[in-house]
Write a protein that holds these residues in place. Structure first.
Motif, PDB file in Angstrom:
ATOM      1  N   MET A 147       0.839  -1.169   0.000  1.00 27.78           N
ATOM      2  CA  MET A 147       0.000   0.000   0.000  1.00 27.78           C
ATOM      3  C   MET A 147       0.892   1.243   0.000  1.00 27.78           C
ATOM      4  O   MET A 147       1.901   1.291   0.672  1.00 27.78           O
ATOM      5  CB  MET A 147      -0.923  -0.001   1.224  1.00 27.78           C
ATOM      6  CG  MET A 147      -1.850   1.163   1.211  1.00 27.78           C
ATOM      7  SD  MET A 147      -3.141   1.293   2.497  1.00 27.78           S
ATOM      8  CE  MET A 147      -3.097  -0.152   3.442  1.00 27.78           C
TER       9      MET A 147
ATOM     10  N   THR B  31      -6.423   4.276   4.781  1.00 26.67           N
ATOM     11  CA  THR B  31      -7.330   3.153   4.922  1.00 26.67           C
ATOM     12  C   THR B  31      -8.739   3.708   5.099  1.00 26.67           C
ATOM     13  O   THR B  31      -8.948   4.671   5.831  1.00 26.67           O
ATOM     14  CB  THR B  31      -6.959   2.305   6.147  1.00 26.67           C
ATOM     15  OG1 THR B  31      -5.593   1.910   6.025  1.00 26.67           O
ATOM     16  CG2 THR B  31      -7.841   1.082   6.258  1.00 26.67           C
TER      17      THR B  31
ATOM     18  N   GLU C 167     -13.104   2.915   5.542  1.00 25.78           N
ATOM     19  CA  GLU C 167     -14.142   1.982   5.967  1.00 25.78           C
ATOM     20  C   GLU C 167     -15.388   2.269   5.145  1.00 25.78           C
ATOM     21  O   GLU C 167     -15.812   3.412   5.015  1.00 25.78           O
ATOM     22  CB  GLU C 167     -14.444   2.155   7.457  1.00 25.78           C
ATOM     23  CG  GLU C 167     -15.444   1.147   7.956  1.00 25.78           C
ATOM     24  CD  GLU C 167     -15.602   1.171   9.455  1.00 25.78           C
ATOM     25  OE1 GLU C 167     -16.701   0.828   9.920  1.00 25.78           O
ATOM     26  OE2 GLU C 167     -14.643   1.512  10.151  1.00 25.78           O
TER      27      GLU C 167
END
Length: 143
Positions: A1, A7, A9
């Motif tokens: 990454m 990140t 959700e």
């Protein structure tokens, strides 16, 4: 990454308003907006403005962080009140100029509140604040 990749959700929400209701009118309005603009410009800012202080209150945020989030919410909601008032030519008699502010960063917020925008319509609208129309960029700077 990638190092700069955040990140995320996923969150989905389903809403089925009754045809002809107020909720239906709002959904029809949103459907006329490009999907790429809808979330960032019309849905995220009010969601964050209304609920971020409560969300922060339920986390490990400090009391100062929660209060600052609450002040930022007040700032955003007040700006929207001003925008609605101006757009629909409503006499709004709400002022935040006399609030007692206890937040550590609140002086900068009050300085922004004290910036008055001169309206092309004349003196009747002198009390509108000179705030950015881009709530998303404001929230990104805050967060």
């Amino acid at each position: 990454m990638s190092k700069n990749k955040k990140t995320r959700e996923d969150f989905e929400w389903r809403y089925q308003p009754v045809i002809g209701s107020e909720g239906y009118a709002v959904i029809k309005f949103f459907k006329q907006i490009k999907p790429s603009e809808r979330s960032k410009q019309y849905l995220q800012p009010p969601l964050i403005a209304f609920w971020l202080p409560y969300a922060f209150q339920k986390t490990t945020c400090t009391e100062e962080q929660v209060k600052e989030a609450a002040w930022q919410s007040v700032y955003q909601i007040y700006h929207h009140l001003q925008r609605i008032s101006q757009e629909f030519k409503l006499p709004l008699r709400v002022s935040l100029h006399h609030l007692n502010v206890e937040s550590a960063n609140s002086n900068s917020i009050l300085e922004e509140f004290n910036q008055i925008k001169e309206s092309p319509e004349g003196q009747d609208n002198r009390n509108f604040l000179a705030l950015s129309d881009d709530a998303e960029s404001f929230l990104q700077n805050f967060l």
